[in-house]
Motif scaffolding. Structure first.
Motif, PDB file in Angstrom:
ATOM      1  N   VAL A 186       0.815  -1.220   0.000  1.00  0.00           N
ATOM      2  CA  VAL A 186       0.000   0.000   0.000  1.00  0.00           C
ATOM      3  C   VAL A 186       0.845   1.264   0.000  1.00  0.00           C
ATOM      4  CG1 VAL A 186      -1.961  -1.130   1.118  1.00  0.00           C
ATOM      5  CG2 VAL A 186      -0.228   0.018   2.533  1.00  0.00           C
ATOM      6  N   GLY A 187       2.157   1.135  -0.196  1.00  0.00           N
ATOM      7  CA  GLY A 187       2.995   2.318  -0.262  1.00  0.00           C
ATOM      8  C   GLY A 187       4.345   2.104   0.380  1.00  0.00           C
ATOM      9  N   VAL A 188       4.705   3.017   1.284  1.00  0.00           N
ATOM     10  CA  VAL A 188       6.020   2.968   1.910  1.00  0.00           C
ATOM     11  C   VAL A 188       5.914   3.546   3.323  1.00  0.00           C
ATOM     12  CG1 VAL A 188       6.675   5.216   0.910  1.00  0.00           C
ATOM     13  CG2 VAL A 188       8.467   3.615   1.630  1.00  0.00           C
ATOM     14  N   HIS A 189       6.698   2.992   4.237  1.00  0.00           N
ATOM     15  CA  HIS A 189       6.713   3.494   5.606  1.00  0.00           C
ATOM     16  C   HIS A 189       7.177   4.950   5.632  1.00  0.00           C
ATOM     17  CE1 HIS A 189       6.958  -0.543   8.001  1.00  0.00           C
ATOM     18  NE2 HIS A 189       6.194  -0.658   6.929  1.00  0.00           N
ATOM     19  N   GLU A 190       6.535   5.741   6.467  1.00  0.00           N
ATOM     20  CA  GLU A 190       6.924   7.129   6.658  1.00  0.00           C
ATOM     21  C   GLU A 190       8.184   7.213   7.524  1.00  0.00           C
ATOM     22  OE1 GLU A 190       2.981   9.668   6.920  1.00  0.00           O
ATOM     23  OE2 GLU A 190       2.678   7.681   7.821  1.00  0.00           O
TER      24      GLU A 190
ATOM     25  N   LEU B  43       5.603  14.755  19.010  1.00  0.00           N
ATOM     26  CA  LEU B  43       5.104  16.116  18.838  1.00  0.00           C
ATOM     27  C   LEU B  43       5.848  16.828  17.718  1.00  0.00           C
ATOM     28  CD1 LEU B  43       4.820  17.177  22.595  1.00  0.00           C
ATOM     29  CD2 LEU B  43       2.956  16.452  21.084  1.00  0.00           C
ATOM     30  N   ASP B  44       7.141  16.589  17.616  1.00  0.00           N
ATOM     31  CA  ASP B  44       7.962  17.280  16.626  1.00  0.00           C
ATOM     32  C   ASP B  44       7.755  16.755  15.207  1.00  0.00           C
ATOM     33  OD1 ASP B  44       9.014  18.786  18.671  1.00  0.00           O
ATOM     34  OD2 ASP B  44      10.860  17.606  18.853  1.00  0.00           O
ATOM     35  N   CYS B  45       7.481  15.444  15.060  1.00  0.00           N
ATOM     36  CA  CYS B  45       7.395  14.869  13.707  1.00  0.00           C
ATOM     37  C   CYS B  45       6.122  15.277  12.977  1.00  0.00           C
ATOM     38  CB  CYS B  45       7.519  13.346  13.756  1.00  0.00           C
ATOM     39  SG  CYS B  45       6.020  12.440  14.243  1.00  0.00           S
ATOM     40  N   GLY B  46       5.076  15.650  13.721  1.00  0.00           N
ATOM     41  CA  GLY B  46       3.856  16.155  13.110  1.00  0.00           C
ATOM     42  C   GLY B  46       2.909  15.101  12.574  1.00  0.00           C
ATOM     43  N   LEU B  47       3.265  13.820  12.660  1.00  0.00           N
ATOM     44  CA  LEU B  47       2.388  12.756  12.167  1.00  0.00           C
ATOM     45  C   LEU B  47       1.332  12.424  13.206  1.00  0.00           C
ATOM     46  CD1 LEU B  47       5.034  10.355  10.569  1.00  0.00           C
ATOM     47  CD2 LEU B  47       3.599  12.035   9.396  1.00  0.00           C
ATOM     48  N   LYS B  48       0.103  12.188  12.751  1.00  0.00           N
ATOM     49  CA  LYS B  48      -0.993  11.850  13.654  1.00  0.00           C
ATOM     50  C   LYS B  48      -1.598  10.478  13.341  1.00  0.00           C
ATOM     51  CE  LYS B  48      -0.691  15.700  15.891  1.00  0.00           C
ATOM     52  NZ  LYS B  48      -0.134  15.699  17.259  1.00  0.00           N
ATOM     53  N   GLN B  49      -1.307   9.937  12.188  1.00  0.00           N
ATOM     54  CA  GLN B  49      -1.768   8.595  11.859  1.00  0.00           C
ATOM     55  C   GLN B  49      -0.840   7.992  10.814  1.00  0.00           C
ATOM     56  OE1 GLN B  49      -5.751   9.016  10.317  1.00  0.00           O
ATOM     57  NE2 GLN B  49      -5.044   9.344   8.237  1.00  0.00           N
ATOM     58  N   ARG B  50      -0.788   6.684  10.772  1.00  0.00           N
ATOM     59  CA  ARG B  50       0.023   6.012   9.764  1.00  0.00           C
ATOM     60  C   ARG B  50      -0.705   6.047   8.434  1.00  0.00           C
ATOM     61  NH1 ARG B  50       2.412  -0.235   9.695  1.00  0.00           N
ATOM     62  NH2 ARG B  50       2.981  -0.188   7.483  1.00  0.00           N
ATOM     63  N   ASP B  51       0.012   6.454   7.382  1.00  0.00           N
ATOM     64  CA  ASP B  51      -0.594   6.543   6.054  1.00  0.00           C
ATOM     65  C   ASP B  51       0.476   6.283   5.004  1.00  0.00           C
ATOM     66  OD1 ASP B  51      -2.000   7.079   3.751  1.00  0.00           O
ATOM     67  OD2 ASP B  51      -2.855   8.963   4.455  1.00  0.00           O
ATOM     68  N   ASP B  52       0.776   5.003   4.775  1.00  0.00           N
ATOM     69  CA  ASP B  52       1.804   4.619   3.810  1.00  0.00           C
ATOM     70  C   ASP B  52       1.460   5.064   2.397  1.00  0.00           C
ATOM     71  OD1 ASP B  52       2.610   3.338   6.111  1.00  0.00           O
ATOM     72  OD2 ASP B  52       2.883   1.380   5.187  1.00  0.00           O
ATOM     73  N   THR B  53       0.171   5.047   2.057  1.00  0.00           N
ATOM     74  CA  THR B  53      -0.242   5.369   0.693  1.00  0.00           C
ATOM     75  C   THR B  53      -0.039   6.847   0.379  1.00  0.00           C
ATOM     76  OG1 THR B  53      -1.885   3.586   0.760  1.00  0.00           O
ATOM     77  CG2 THR B  53      -2.136   5.256  -0.963  1.00  0.00           C
ATOM     78  N   SER B  54      -0.500   7.724   1.248  1.00  0.00           N
ATOM     79  CA  SER B  54      -0.342   9.159   0.997  1.00  0.00           C
ATOM     80  C   SER B  54       1.128   9.551   0.951  1.00  0.00           C
ATOM     81  CB  SER B  54      -1.072   9.973   2.077  1.00  0.00           C
ATOM     82  OG  SER B  54      -2.458   9.792   1.978  1.00  0.00           O
ATOM     83  N   TYR B  55       1.936   8.934   1.806  1.00  0.00           N
ATOM     84  CA  TYR B  55       3.371   9.244   1.781  1.00  0.00           C
ATOM     85  C   TYR B  55       3.974   8.824   0.450  1.00  0.00           C
ATOM     86  CZ  TYR B  55       8.303   9.372   3.188  1.00  0.00           C
ATOM     87  OH  TYR B  55       9.645   9.632   3.263  1.00  0.00           O
TER      88      TYR B  55
END
Length: 440
Positions: free
Chosen positions: A42-46, A413-425
């Motif tokens: 489904v994509g790639v790890h962020e 807090l610094d990375c800004g990610l709130k959910q895993r989303d391999d596809t959008s990345y």
């Protein structure tokens, strides 16, 4: 805020009768840790993976640890459940389960699975319960002075075998430095990665995460691995993106190379058709991910091996129930892995130690994690010769490092990610990428 002046929390705390032990407070802390650019269906790890750390404190001075997905929606559910557990007896696991379920009655059902869109049919109740079940068992072990494996029926092995988890990967995330693993986008790259896994960790089994490149290319990678490591069992996991005809064709080609084929297709009926046509066991952690899936899968004779995951199945207690069902119906058993930290790894090890019918080496993402990225005190969990010695200390046998938890929460807090989303990345890097299943 966490107390940054305390480096670790000791499990050596006052003994008390189980009936006097009550949940006093629960802390749910989202954390982030560095993740390589691992490719999947489904994509790639962020650049960062998300987890949530649950710390359950009791009125007797004990604490229990749990770990689960860190998606924002999931964290909100955990905090709602945590409020419902105030004053509960951590020895009453039936009550803990009921209170968690009651806290989810008004759930809006909006995502937060933490699995990047690959597995979306797990039980919501079990997914939220898991971390609290593990934490309560950790408390019980500390109160009684025994490891969690004892609470699960007793350890029947001193060491738990793990497999080397191979991934197609880029050399680096765009704009970032390369990591120690380097690039692996072809059979030669996968073989080089496997050599490093075997050399550094001594793995006696290897699994390739597929579903990334055309099936012929992934079959060639398995054949190259088989040639390089003729005595090491191999597994291939296309993550359910093959059609039935493709799975049958590739399955026949790899019958002499694979130990088992994992989730060639996504649906129970399709995997049943593949299983009937090829001479390879079929494993799954995608079409059988809850107790509701067992009856139709067994009836259809769709799978041979259930890859359990206590994060899916409601924690360690219900995973033991799964092992009994598997034994009853002649299914084999092993363990699935998602990107995880040391609390989850310790829980997996305690469960495997007490589960007699773990028939295959378990999966783990442990080698892909930076050594310094964890919330437990280092040194307890080490992969040597492809296996990990089961901790024998009270509870999970690991200790919380509160400074590390604070640091990793700040990283979240610094990375800004709130959910895993391999596809959008992936689409942010390659706008032509499409999510498609089956893909081949």
């Amino acid at each position: 805020m966490l107390d940054a002046t305390t480096q670790q929390v000791s499990s050596q705390s006052p003994q008390s009768e189980p009936t006097s032990c009550r949940v006093e407070r629960i802390e749910v802390t989202p954390v982030a840790f560095a993740d390589p650019p691992l490719l999947n269906s489904v994509g790639v790890h962020e650049p960062f993976a998300l987890r949530a750390i649950v710390v359950v404190h009791t009125n007797t001075g004990h604490y229990g640890l749990g770990e689960t997905y860190g998606d924002e929606a999931h964290v909100a559910r955990l905090r709602r459940a945590a409020s419902a557990l105030q004053g509960a007896d951590p020895f009453n696991l039936n009550l803990i389960s009921r209170l968690v379920s009651e806290s989810l009655v008004q759930d809006n059902g909006q995502g937060g699975h933490g699995t990047g869109g690959m597995v979306t049919t797990t039980s919501l109740d079990d997914r939220v319960l898991s971390a609290f079940n593990v934490a309560c068992l950790d408390i019980q072990g500390k109160v009684l002075g025994v490891p969690v494996s004892t609470l699960l029926g007793g350890a029947i092995r001193e060491y738990v075998d793990f497999s080397g988890y191979l991934f197609y990967k880029w050399a680096n995330h765009p704009g970032r430095e390369s990591d120690k693993w380097g690039e692996a986008i072809d059979p030669a790259g996968i073989v080089a990665q496997a050599r490093k896994m075997v050399t550094d960790y001594g793995f006696k089994a290897l699994k390739l995460k597929g579903g990334v490149f055309p099936p012929d290319q992934e079959a060639a990678a398995i054949e190259a691995l088989h040639q390089e490591f003729p005595d090491i069992p191999l597994r291939l996991d296309p993550n359910g993106v093959w059609s039935v005809p493709t799975a049958i064709e590739v399955g026949h080609r790899l019958e002499a190379s694979l130990q088992y084929l994992e989730d060639p297709c996504l649906r129970i009926a399709d995997n049943a058709a593949v299983r009937a046509a090829i001479n390879l066991p079929i494993a799954t952690n995608m079409c059988v991910v809850s107790f509701a899936d067992l009856q139709p899968a067994i009836k259809a004779q769709a799978v041979d091996i259930v890859l359990s995951d206590h994060h899916f199945w409601g924690g360690l207690s219900r995973s033991k129930l799964l092992s009994g069902i598997a034994e009853t119906f002649g299914l084999s058993l092993s363990m699935h892995s998602n990107s995880h930290l040391g609390i989850s790894f310790a829980a997996m090890i305690q469960l495997a130690a007490a589960t007699e019918n773990i028939d295959y080496a378990c999966d783990t993402h442990w080698p892909w994690k930076l050594e310094e990225d964890d919330v437990i005190v280092a040194g307890t969990l080490t992969i040597q010769d492809g296996k990990v010695q089961v901790p024998t200390g009270p509870g999970l046998g690991v200790e919380l490092d509160t400074q590390a938890l604070e640091r990793m929460h700040q990283q979240y807090l610094d990375c800004g990610l709130k959910q895993r989303d391999d596809t959008s990345y992936m689409q942010s890097i390659d706008p032509t990428y499409e999510l498609k299943s089956p893909r081949w």
